[in-house]
Motif scaffolding. Structure first.
Motif, short mmCIF file in Angstrom:
data_model
loop_
_atom_site.label_atom_id
_atom_site.label_comp_id
_atom_site.label_asym_id
_atom_site.label_seq_id
_atom_site.Cartn_x
_atom_site.Cartn_y
_atom_site.Cartn_z
N SER A 23 0.83 -1.21 0.00
CA SER A 23 0.00 0.00 0.00
C SER A 23 0.86 1.26 0.00
O SER A 23 0.55 2.23 -0.69
CB SER A 23 -0.92 0.02 1.21
OG SER A 23 -1.82 -1.05 1.16
N GLU A 24 1.93 1.25 0.79
CA GLU A 24 2.81 2.43 0.85
C GLU A 24 3.54 2.65 -0.46
O GLU A 24 3.59 3.77 -0.98
CB GLU A 24 3.82 2.25 2.00
CG GLU A 24 3.21 2.32 3.37
CD GLU A 24 4.16 1.87 4.48
OE1 GLU A 24 3.75 2.02 5.65
OE2 GLU A 24 5.27 1.38 4.19
N VAL A 25 4.12 1.60 -1.01
CA VAL A 25 4.90 1.73 -2.24
C VAL A 25 4.03 2.22 -3.39
O VAL A 25 4.47 3.03 -4.21
CB VAL A 25 5.59 0.39 -2.60
CG1 VAL A 25 6.16 0.41 -4.00
CG2 VAL A 25 6.69 0.07 -1.60
N LEU A 26 2.82 1.76 -3.45
CA LEU A 26 1.94 2.14 -4.56
C LEU A 26 1.56 3.62 -4.53
O LEU A 26 1.03 4.13 -5.51
CB LEU A 26 0.69 1.26 -4.58
CG LEU A 26 0.94 -0.19 -4.96
CD1 LEU A 26 -0.35 -1.00 -4.87
CD2 LEU A 26 1.56 -0.31 -6.35
N GLU A 30 7.07 8.09 -7.96
CA GLU A 30 8.16 7.56 -8.80
C GLU A 30 7.75 6.30 -9.55
O GLU A 30 8.37 5.96 -10.57
CB GLU A 30 9.41 7.28 -7.95
CG GLU A 30 10.13 8.51 -7.48
CD GLU A 30 9.45 9.20 -6.30
OE1 GLU A 30 9.82 10.35 -6.01
OE2 GLU A 30 8.55 8.60 -5.68
N LEU A 31 6.74 5.62 -9.09
CA LEU A 31 6.28 4.45 -9.83
C LEU A 31 5.96 4.83 -11.27
O LEU A 31 6.37 4.15 -12.21
CB LEU A 31 5.06 3.81 -9.16
CG LEU A 31 5.36 3.00 -7.91
CD1 LEU A 31 4.10 2.70 -7.15
CD2 LEU A 31 6.08 1.73 -8.29
N GLU A 32 5.25 5.92 -11.40
CA GLU A 32 4.88 6.37 -12.74
C GLU A 32 6.03 7.09 -13.43
O GLU A 32 6.36 6.80 -14.58
CB GLU A 32 3.65 7.27 -12.70
CG GLU A 32 3.11 7.58 -14.08
CD GLU A 32 1.75 8.24 -14.03
OE1 GLU A 32 1.44 8.93 -15.01
OE2 GLU A 32 1.03 8.09 -13.03
N SER A 33 6.68 8.02 -12.73
CA SER A 33 7.70 8.83 -13.37
C SER A 33 8.93 8.02 -13.78
O SER A 33 9.60 8.36 -14.75
CB SER A 33 8.12 10.00 -12.47
OG SER A 33 8.76 9.53 -11.30
N ASP A 70 9.70 -11.39 -0.94
CA ASP A 70 8.33 -10.91 -0.86
C ASP A 70 7.90 -10.07 -2.06
O ASP A 70 6.78 -10.22 -2.56
CB ASP A 70 8.12 -10.08 0.41
CG ASP A 70 8.19 -10.94 1.66
OD1 ASP A 70 7.81 -12.12 1.60
OD2 ASP A 70 8.61 -10.41 2.70
N PHE A 71 8.78 -9.17 -2.53
CA PHE A 71 8.39 -8.24 -3.59
C PHE A 71 9.51 -8.06 -4.60
O PHE A 71 10.68 -8.16 -4.27
CB PHE A 71 8.05 -6.85 -3.01
CG PHE A 71 6.85 -6.85 -2.13
CD1 PHE A 71 5.58 -6.68 -2.67
CD2 PHE A 71 6.97 -7.03 -0.76
CE1 PHE A 71 4.46 -6.70 -1.85
CE2 PHE A 71 5.86 -7.04 0.06
CZ PHE A 71 4.60 -6.88 -0.48
N LEU A 72 9.10 -7.76 -5.82
CA LEU A 72 10.02 -7.36 -6.88
C LEU A 72 9.55 -6.02 -7.41
O LEU A 72 8.36 -5.84 -7.69
CB LEU A 72 10.02 -8.37 -8.02
CG LEU A 72 10.42 -9.79 -7.64
CD1 LEU A 72 10.18 -10.73 -8.82
CD2 LEU A 72 11.87 -9.84 -7.21
N ILE A 73 10.47 -5.09 -7.53
CA ILE A 73 10.16 -3.79 -8.13
C ILE A 73 11.04 -3.70 -9.37
O ILE A 73 12.27 -3.78 -9.28
CB ILE A 73 10.45 -2.63 -7.16
CG1 ILE A 73 9.63 -2.84 -5.86
CG2 ILE A 73 10.11 -1.29 -7.81
CD1 ILE A 73 9.98 -1.87 -4.75
N LEU A 74 10.41 -3.61 -10.52
CA LEU A 74 11.12 -3.71 -11.80
C LEU A 74 11.04 -2.42 -12.59
O LEU A 74 10.05 -1.70 -12.55
CB LEU A 74 10.53 -4.82 -12.65
CG LEU A 74 10.43 -6.20 -12.02
CD1 LEU A 74 9.77 -7.17 -12.99
CD2 LEU A 74 11.79 -6.71 -11.60
N GLN A 75 12.09 -2.21 -13.37
CA GLN A 75 12.12 -1.12 -14.34
C GLN A 75 12.54 -1.75 -15.67
O GLN A 75 13.53 -2.47 -15.73
CB GLN A 75 13.13 -0.05 -13.92
CG GLN A 75 13.16 1.16 -14.82
CD GLN A 75 14.20 2.17 -14.34
OE1 GLN A 75 15.37 1.83 -14.20
NE2 GLN A 75 13.76 3.38 -14.07
N SER A 145 15.56 4.39 -1.07
CA SER A 145 16.19 3.26 -1.75
C SER A 145 15.70 3.14 -3.18
O SER A 145 16.49 2.93 -4.10
CB SER A 145 15.90 1.95 -0.99
OG SER A 145 16.47 1.99 0.30
N ILE A 146 14.40 3.31 -3.38
CA ILE A 146 13.83 3.23 -4.72
C ILE A 146 14.37 4.37 -5.59
O ILE A 146 14.82 4.14 -6.72
CB ILE A 146 12.29 3.22 -4.67
CG1 ILE A 146 11.80 1.87 -4.14
CG2 ILE A 146 11.67 3.54 -6.03
CD1 ILE A 146 10.33 1.80 -3.84
#
Length: 153
Positions: A23-26, A30-33, A70-75, A145-146
């Motif tokens: 919920s916090e990460v979403l 920066e997710l969009e940008s 637990d999670f993967l954050i990809l670019q 970190s992100i």
């Protein structure tokens, strides 16, 4: 941010801490940008992204088990994965498990270092978060970190 997170529906998270992290990460702009995608990976029965972990011993390496982060954050770039942050959320009660600590150590050192060397750039990062951090500390650490990892130098 519904277009920035998917894997399977509904998510079957194992803890409230995982749900809070997602919920916090979403909410991060920066997710969009930065064109980031967030995947919940913590359901061992549903995911195929698992890592074989080892511990260095005097005679070489000893296998310590399979690790399902637990999670993967990809670019992505040109439709292919360019960078991947592997994120682990761990409750205090589980954080001192010796087997997990061996896996965490492998991820923070060998996995990240060897894979980044093999790809010739900082392609992988590992983010470990424990529920002993305050909400403010956790959000700030995650956000920094992100931003640091995914923004180009």
């Amino acid at each position: 941010q519904k277009d920035r997170s998917f894997h399977y529906l509904p998510y079957h998270t194992e803890s409230g801490f995982e749900q809070t992290f997602l919920s916090e990460v979403l909410t991060f702009p920066e997710l969009e940008s930065l064109g980031l995608e967030v995947y919940y990976n913590g359901d061992r029965a549903m995911t195929e992204f698992k890592i074989k972990c080892y511990k260095k011993i005097s005679a070489g390496w000893r296998y310590v088990g399979m690790y399902t982060p637990d999670f993967l954050i990809l670019q992505r770039r040109d439709g292919r994965i360019h960078k991947a942050m592997i994120a682990e959320t761990k409750g205090k009660i589980y954080a001192n498990d010796p087997t997990f600590n061996d896996k965490r150590s492998f991820m923070e050192t060998e996995f990240v270092q060897q894979n980044n060397t093999a790809f010739g750039y900082k392609r992988f990062e590992y983010l470990y978060l424990e529920d002993t951090l305050s909400e403010t500390e956790r959000i700030q650490l995650t956000h920094e970190s992100i931003c640091t990892f995914f923004k180009e130098a």
